[in-house]
Write an enzyme that holds these catalytic residues in place. Structure first.
Site, PDB file in Angstrom:
ATOM      1  CB  CYS A 116      10.335   2.326  -6.909  1.00 13.41           C
ATOM      2  SG  CYS A 116       9.007   2.885  -7.971  1.00 13.41           S
TER       3      CYS A 116
ATOM      4  CD  GLU B  18       4.181   3.807  -3.931  1.00 15.67           C
ATOM      5  OE1 GLU B  18       5.452   3.592  -3.431  1.00 15.67           O
ATOM      6  OE2 GLU B  18       3.903   2.713  -4.823  1.00 15.67           O
TER       7      GLU B  18
END
Length: 153
Positions: free
Chosen positions: A83, A55
């Site tokens: 996360c 990401e």
């Protein structure tokens, strides 16, 4: 505009990450025009960088392409629940919509753990859609870690 999921491309990036010995997570960012502007897989080991999650790398590439630190109107597809670090970056980048595959009860930061988007301090909360290609994403991770455990024995 008709919705077109980019989870197939995210899974391709995740498989490529696994082939490099990385945790198999892939991310794809789509611009407001529906075109893919970034596609990345995890590279933490390759780059010796704990922030080199799929990401983060995709956000960096998309921001560079846009010439801006904000990705208003952009969508992010990722194979695993982000996360807390990645969820915070998604908020700071002002990603419009987040689509993810497998949930991550151990290390997730969206629906589990820190639940970054639920905090009052979060400046931006994307629309969140979970469960896209969930079985395939989860299976890829399970197989990767089963192979790793087999090598460690």
């Amino acid at each position: 505009m008709v919705f077109k999921s980019q989870m197939t491309q995210a899974l391709i990036e995740a498989r490529a990450a696994a082939a490099r010995g990385e945790v198999p997570v892939g991310a794809v960012i789509v611009g407001p025009d529906g075109q893919v502007v970034a596609a990345e897989g995890n590279r933490t080991r390759e780059l010796n960088d704990p922030t080199a999650h799929a990401e983060i790398l995709a956000i960096r590439a998309a921001c560079a392409a846009a010439g801006s630190e904000r990705l208003v109107g952009h969508d992010l597809y990722v194979t695993l629940e982000p996360c807390p670090m990645c969820a915070a970056a998604i908020a700071y980048a002002r990603i419009e919509r987040l689509y993810y595959g497998a949930s991550d009860p151990k290390s997730g930061g969206v629906a589990h753990g820190a639940q970054i988007f639920d905090h009052a301090q979060t400046h931006h909360t994307p629309e969140v859609y979970d469960g896209l290609a969930e079985a395939e994403s989860a299976d890829l991770l399970r197989r990767f870690f089963a192979q790793r455990r087999g090598k460690d024995q």
